[in-house]
Scaffold this active site. Structure first.
Site, short mmCIF file in Angstrom:
data_model
loop_
_atom_site.label_atom_id
_atom_site.label_comp_id
_atom_site.label_asym_id
_atom_site.label_seq_id
_atom_site.Cartn_x
_atom_site.Cartn_y
_atom_site.Cartn_z
N ASP A 161 0.82 -1.21 0.00
CA ASP A 161 0.00 0.00 0.00
C ASP A 161 0.86 1.28 0.00
O ASP A 161 1.92 1.32 0.61
CB ASP A 161 -0.89 -0.05 1.25
CG ASP A 161 -2.09 0.86 1.13
OD1 ASP A 161 -2.34 1.39 0.04
OD2 ASP A 161 -2.80 1.03 2.15
N GLU A 270 -3.14 -0.42 -8.22
CA GLU A 270 -4.12 0.59 -7.78
C GLU A 270 -3.44 1.95 -7.83
O GLU A 270 -2.26 2.08 -7.51
CB GLU A 270 -4.60 0.30 -6.35
CG GLU A 270 -5.46 1.44 -5.79
CD GLU A 270 -6.27 1.07 -4.55
OE1 GLU A 270 -6.83 -0.05 -4.53
OE2 GLU A 270 -6.35 1.89 -3.63
#
Ligand code: ZN
Length: 491
Positions: A161, A270
């Site tokens: 992330d 992402e």
């Protein structure tokens, strides 16, 4: 046939026992912590992959080994369902775990929605890893052990992330992550909204040549998204370009690097723009998506900065109808340009918007949570060791004004319960200000040292959670069922 492992005198976690290709695997508890056990036919070479003590058991070989990185890697190689994969467009839910022992609780919660919501158990930002002193490999291995312990055999992803540099990518790729969340937030120009047209033109000239106005082909273009029309006139387009142009260029660099180094490793991307000061407008979103497409980037999910406040560990703050209206447009854009998923960051505890998030995205949805599991750990401590929670809470209050800086939060120290007045310590974890204060100070709490050497809280926290594991898992399971139910109802 009963697994032979159960006839050993090992204290096995029953959900962990699995028989695969004539070999039995399980996790056993011991005074020194959980141990891997593998029972295999004598002549097999599979046991050579593990490190541990071997002995003869009936006509087989029994290996007992530690929860080491080596054994985690061997286990992933032999039990393919432990390997994270790319989850594609399936509705997915990330359950980050800063302490590295929450995954069994997460698994129990996700079990009831298996096949409908796809879990990501290994999920940590580089910032969180730095604050907790963990490496990408440790994050991955901890999740592996948790998944193995609970016997989860469904598909799993693994989210590296908020990656900001190519070094971040390299470290997470080696560790086996499959979702790479690229965060170009440091390249976003947060003041373009108030720039004059001439200032915007000046700034546009300073963008890399391949990002400049002429290259985009977007000036004056109108896009229709279902009922909604978005026109990229000059001021609108220039604002978006100046705000995001350098960020997009950085995403391109990061993704090209990832493609180059990933080789045969399967991955998905992402793009996260959620940590910007101003919301991502629909026109911004159109600009970002069309530019990324023009530059050859493929992505599976996008995290805009939605309207309203997404504070850590508490419900959505803002007008739910305004959020829904904003989301409706973003979701339509994501369907048309992708389809790709919309990703809700700081997604824990946002109970008031989960139903609309699921509805409006038609299930093309991803949610990330992390600190909320740490708060459930503290709830467990509050129920079992009041001295410790009192000490942690007092320390968190001291650290708060410093630690709050990298977060968007509105907690106020003087609104949080005072230590001397608290009688219901687990209940403290339901109070808005206390939740935020405890949430943002996790890094300080976990790494604080007493007399400069020994960790002041960490070892005690871990030891309490380990000896009250069922309570901790139960707290996590209840908490995450509340999160997951609205998503499973809307499929
Ligand atoms: Zn985020």
């Amino acid at each position: 046939m009963n697994p032979q492992l159960t006839s050993t005198n090992l204290r096995l976690y029953s959900n962990s026992i699995v028989n695969y290709q004539d070999v039995e695997y399980g996790l056993a508890s011991s005074p020194l912590g959980p141990h891997l056990v593998v029972l295999a036919p004598r002549l097999t070479t599979l046991l050579e992959a593990f490190k541990g003590e071997s002995s003869e058991f009936n006509d087989k070989t029994l290996l007992v080994g530690s929860q080491s990185a080596h054994n985690a890697s061997a286990l992933r190689a032999q039990l393919p369902w432990l390997q994270p994969i790319a989850l594609g467009l399936n509705t997915s839910f990330g359950m980050g775990d800063r302490l590295g022992i929450a995954t069994p609780g997460h698994v129990r919660a996700v079990r009831v929605v298996q096949g409908r919501i796809f879990p990501i158990f290994a999920q940590q930002s580089i910032r969180e890893m730095t604050r907790t002193g963990r490496t990408p490999q440790q994050v991955m291995d901890d999740a592996t052990w948790g998944v193995f312990e609970e016997g989860w055999r469904g598909d799993i992803g693994a989210d590296a992330d908020h990656l900001k540099t190519t070094d971040d990518i390299d470290a997470c790729l080696v560790a086996g992550f499959t979702l790479f969340t690229i965060d170009p937030g440091g390249y976003v120009d947060n003041v373009s909204q108030s720039d004059s047209l001439s200032r915007l033109n000046e700034k546009e000239q300073r963008l890399p040549v391949h990002m400049q106005l002429k290259q985009t082909g977007l000036l004056g273009k109108t896009f229709n998204f279902e009922e909604i029309q978005i026109e990229l006139d000059e001021p609108t387009l220039l604002k978006a370009m100046v705000k995001y142009g350098n960020a997009i260029a950085h995403v391109v660099t990061m993704v090209e690097h990832l493609q180059r180094v990933a080789k045969t490793h399967s991955f998905e991307v992402e793009i996260s723009m959620d940590e910007t000061e101003l919301p991502t407008s629909p026109a911004d979103h159109v600009y970002i998506a069309s530019e990324l497409q023009r530059l050859g980037v493929r992505w599976i999910s996008f995290a805009p900065r939605f309207v309203g406040r997404f504070e850590k560990g508490v419900d959505y703050i803002g007008d739910v109808h305004a959020f829904e209206a904003d989301l409706t447009i973003h979701a339509a854009i994501a369907r048309q340009f992708g389809p790709y998923k919309l990703s809700l960051h700081s997604g824990s505890d946002k109970f008031s918007i989960y139903p609309v998030f699921m509805d409006q995205t038609h299930g093309l949805a991803h949610v990330k949570t992390a600190g909320t599991s740490y708060l459930e750990a503290l709830r467990t401590i509050a129920a079992t060791d009041q001295e410790l929670i009192r000490e942690i809470y007092s320390f968190a209050q001291e650290r708060f004004e410093t630690d709050r800086h990298s977060y968007l939060i509105s907690a106020q120290i003087n609104k949080a319960p005072e230590t001397i007045t608290i009688t219901d310590w687990p209940g403290l974890l339901n109070q808005f200000d206390a939740r935020e204060i405890l949430h943002v100070t996790y890094g300080s709490v976990l790494t604080e040292k007493a007399d400069g050497v020994k960790l002041r809280f960490y070892d005690r926290i871990m030891s309490i959670l380990r000896s009250n594991r069922e309570l901790y898992y139960c707290n996590l399971e209840n908490h995450f069922r509340r999160h997951l139910t609205p998503f499973s109802l809307h499929i």
